[in-house]
Design an enzyme around this catalytic site. Structure first.
Site, PDB file in Angstrom:
ATOM      1  N   TRP A 100     -15.884 -19.550 -47.684  1.00 27.28           N
ATOM      2  CA  TRP A 100     -16.854 -18.631 -47.244  1.00 27.28           C
ATOM      3  C   TRP A 100     -17.676 -17.579 -48.426  1.00 27.28           C
ATOM      4  CZ3 TRP A 100     -17.830 -19.861 -42.757  1.00 27.28           C
ATOM      5  CH2 TRP A 100     -16.543 -20.228 -41.850  1.00 27.28           C
ATOM      6  N   ASP A 167     -17.203  -9.065 -48.330  1.00 32.04           N
ATOM      7  CA  ASP A 167     -16.973  -9.662 -46.931  1.00 32.04           C
ATOM      8  C   ASP A 167     -15.355  -9.483 -46.796  1.00 32.04           C
ATOM      9  OD1 ASP A 167     -16.561 -11.065 -44.955  1.00 32.04           O
ATOM     10  OD2 ASP A 167     -17.196 -13.072 -45.586  1.00 32.04           O
ATOM     11  N   LYS A 191     -11.464 -10.682 -36.284  1.00 29.70           N
ATOM     12  CA  LYS A 191     -10.210 -11.062 -36.657  1.00 29.70           C
ATOM     13  C   LYS A 191      -9.098  -9.638 -36.513  1.00 29.70           C
ATOM     14  CE  LYS A 191     -11.866 -14.414 -39.025  1.00 29.70           C
ATOM     15  NZ  LYS A 191     -11.930 -15.977 -38.248  1.00 29.70           N
TER      16      LYS A 191
END
Length: 355
Positions: A100, A167, A191
């Protein structure tokens, strides 16, 4: 009973499911579903106001920061961050610790010069780089706090004399973080916050409006802040379920209490991985994630047998990502210790029956 170790859409508390399902039929006695109420209604204005209040309280967000509820996931933020923070002809620094962060820096290159200050790609992202220099003229340093695929997590804040951008999609609300140390934090909800569809952004107001470029309104943090996250129709249901989940987290005692529970869960699973001769972890010990535990079998030929047995016992989502192989147990906030017990019991049973 199902034990949800899936890494993607999060496991949520059963009480949250129950209340959300009722709201689908009748939201707060309005006779309307949460799926059909107007986002301009007083009822939803109260929801989004509570969402902001809960985020501000649980993360201890100081004054001078805007809290936004956007769409497009973290992947859209990969572009929105440099669009809003990287000046024309400027440069930014990125720490490359996994899939990511690599995607984030790739998008940022469309907006200016990007310095990759350190990378752990040389060992398949199995560790967090510790020593690196950040250019003093960088607009910001971007890092991914937890790497879901490779099972590493950054516990020591990167040191830099420039604003930090993080992030935190996969570990936000799982541990205490000092928002004031950051210029911007973003996180896809799916999440630990709520269902997919909403993305949280916490941004320091004084950083905005300084790029020298024209930003289309839909991608401009300032426009979303002025409109209280309702510049366009917001993801009403995702925000509502996030409110329910954040209420649950607050009732448990908040992020600090949740962090202690997560430490216990992760420690128990890692101890079994290290003790059991049939398994071994893939991430460096000091960088092991509390959210995504990655491990393989010492004899790969036995992995399918173990997965089949886990499925029989109601365990889902354990198969590892193809980049690492083996297994990945994602142990987000709502996963109880009973699920950890079930997995470690199975690992011990597997050892006993194959010796």
């Amino acid at each position: 009973m199902k034990h949800n170790f899936g890494a993607g859409p999060c496991i949520l508390p059963k009480d949250v499911f129950a209340e959300a399902s009722q709201a689908v039929l009748d939201f707060n006695g309005t006779g309307l579903s949460i799926l059909e109420i107007s986002h301009r209604s007083k009822e939803f204005e109260a929801v989004i106001a509570e969402a902001e209040s809960l985020v501000r309280e649980l993360l201890e967000v100081p004054a001078g920061y805007s809290i936004l509820f956007l769409q497009g996931g973290a992947s859209q933020q990969f572009a929105m961050v440099p669009f809003n923070l990287l000046p024309t002809y400027g440069r930014a620094a990125y720490l490359d610790t996994g899939t990511w962060s690599s995607k984030a820096l790739k998008e940022a290159k469309n907006f200016g010069a990007i310095d990759v200050v350190a990378s752990s790609s040389d060992r398949n992202y199995s560790y967090i780089p510790k020593s690196y220099a950040v250019p003093a003229d960088a607009a910001y340093l971007h890092y991914t706090s937890n790497n879901t695929i490779f099972g590493t997590e950054i516990f020591d804040l990167p040191q830099a004399d420039v604003p930090l951008v993080s992030d935190m999609s996969s570990d936000i609300f799982s541990r205490v973080v000092n928002v004031a140390d950051h210029g911007l934090i973003y996180a896809g909800a799916q999440k630990n916050m709520g269902p997919a569809g909403v993305t949280l952004v916490v941004v320091k107001d004084e950083l905005l409006g300084k790029t020298g470029r024209t930003i289309p309104s839909i991608f401009d943090y300032q426009q979303h802040a002025k409109a209280d996250s309702m510049y366009n129709t917001p993801p009403v249901f995702s925000i509502y379920v996030s409110v329910l989940n954040l209420r649950w987290l607050k009732a448990k005692g908040g992020v600090s209490v949740m962090e202690q529970e997560n430490i216990i869960k992760a420690r128990q699973l890692y101890e079994e991985i290290d003790r059991n001769p049939f398994f071994r972890g893939t991430a460096e010990v000091e960088d092991r994630s509390r959210m995504n535990v990655t491990f393989v079998m010492t004899n790969p030929a036995l992995e399918e047998e173990f997965l089949a047995l886990a499925k029989e016992r109601g365990m889902v989502g354990l198969k590892g990502h193809r980049s690492v192989g083996g297994f990945r147990a994602s142990i987000y906030n709502a996963l109880g210790i009973s699920s950890i017990n079930a997995l470690t019991d199975l690992m011990r049973e597997f050892e006993e029956t194959h010796n």
